[in-house]
Design an enzyme around this catalytic site. Sequence first.
Site, PDB file in Angstrom:
ATOM      1  CG  HIS A   1     -10.965  -7.869   6.133  1.00  0.00           C
ATOM      2  ND1 HIS A   1      -9.983  -8.402   6.931  1.00  0.00           N
ATOM      3  CD2 HIS A   1     -10.692  -8.280   4.872  1.00  0.00           C
ATOM      4  CE1 HIS A   1      -9.155  -9.121   6.182  1.00  0.00           C
ATOM      5  NE2 HIS A   1      -9.564  -9.066   4.930  1.00  0.00           N
TER       6      HIS A   1
ATOM      7  CD  GLU B   1      -1.673  -2.426   1.413  1.00  0.00           C
ATOM      8  OE1 GLU B   1      -2.452  -3.364   1.137  1.00  0.00           O
ATOM      9  OE2 GLU B   1      -0.540  -2.604   1.948  1.00  0.00           O
TER      10      GLU B   1
END
Length: 348
Positions: A135, A66
């Site tokens: 998540h 990321e």
Amino acid sequence: MSTATATKTTTFASALNTAMSDAMEADDSVVVFGEDVGTLGGVFRITDGLTKRFGENRCFDTPLAESGIAGTAVGMAINGMRPVIEMQFDAFAYPALEQIFSHIAKMANRTRGRVRLPIVIRIPYGGGVGGVEHHCDSSEAYYAHTAGLKVFTPATVADAYLMLREAIDTEDPVVFFEPKKLYWSKAGEDLTALRQQYESSMDSAEGDSPRVGAAGNATVVRAGTDVSIISYGPSVPTVLKAAEAAAEDGISAEVLDLRSVVPFDEEALVRTVQKTGRAVVVAEAQGFVSVASEIVARIQERCFHSLASPVLRVTGFDIPYPAPKLEEHHLPDVDRILDALDELQWED
């Protein structure tokens, strides 16, 4: 999902997909990249078909890194591109925070406006999908606290399209929070009409950023007279259900959808609270040092003499996101919102 056809019933996901497709069609400098967004079309299939239509140079997969995704976007934006990057899940974005906070948010200020970074950071966020740890975070407060970033979070199909188009055309970085549990929600929206609405707004826009009446403009999605319920993103549908239930008990609740956290529509907030005299703020994120906390503070500062009762919050608990079987207890629901309404002072 189709990226070009208009339908009478449109999903939140297809509105986002079409927004990116239309932006890529309109501007060759728009590129989309991230983990699994190319061939697979993204974990939630939001980028489905973009690689096939525009080629691997315009929509492509990246390594699972990321920070590298965000850093690549910085370099591309400096060199004239308009990157739209996807962080696969909310908490997956944390490795990129250094790039986002130290460079993406600060570049325009550091260069006295000479270098602008038109980057959109798409982040699926929030709970309600039975996800495991990492998540289902609601991390909007981190980004809202970082000067130099805009923070958008649509709650409707129409706003999913209009606000993503606006984010892509904005000259400064936008963190675009997409409520995962709304991806499969549907509305009677014609994508052709939304496209025409956006293009019309662009024709009349002034300055270097588009104004489609979305970002920075909160919307009253249900009128009421007794109490204002303020929310954004994934909590808005829940708040609307609570307002319907409250109406059965004779309480008229006005619901304000903020639509964007930064910029923040303080005037709309003041109008609704001064009108009703009572307020409840609802958000999925933890309540401590949160966006909800800031909203309460603004109400206290601007509306103190209009208040008939203390301002209350209904938020997630101050814990790491729980296991899937416990998330229904963690997330604000209709019953918790109604309990908050019961706690308000209703005596004249």
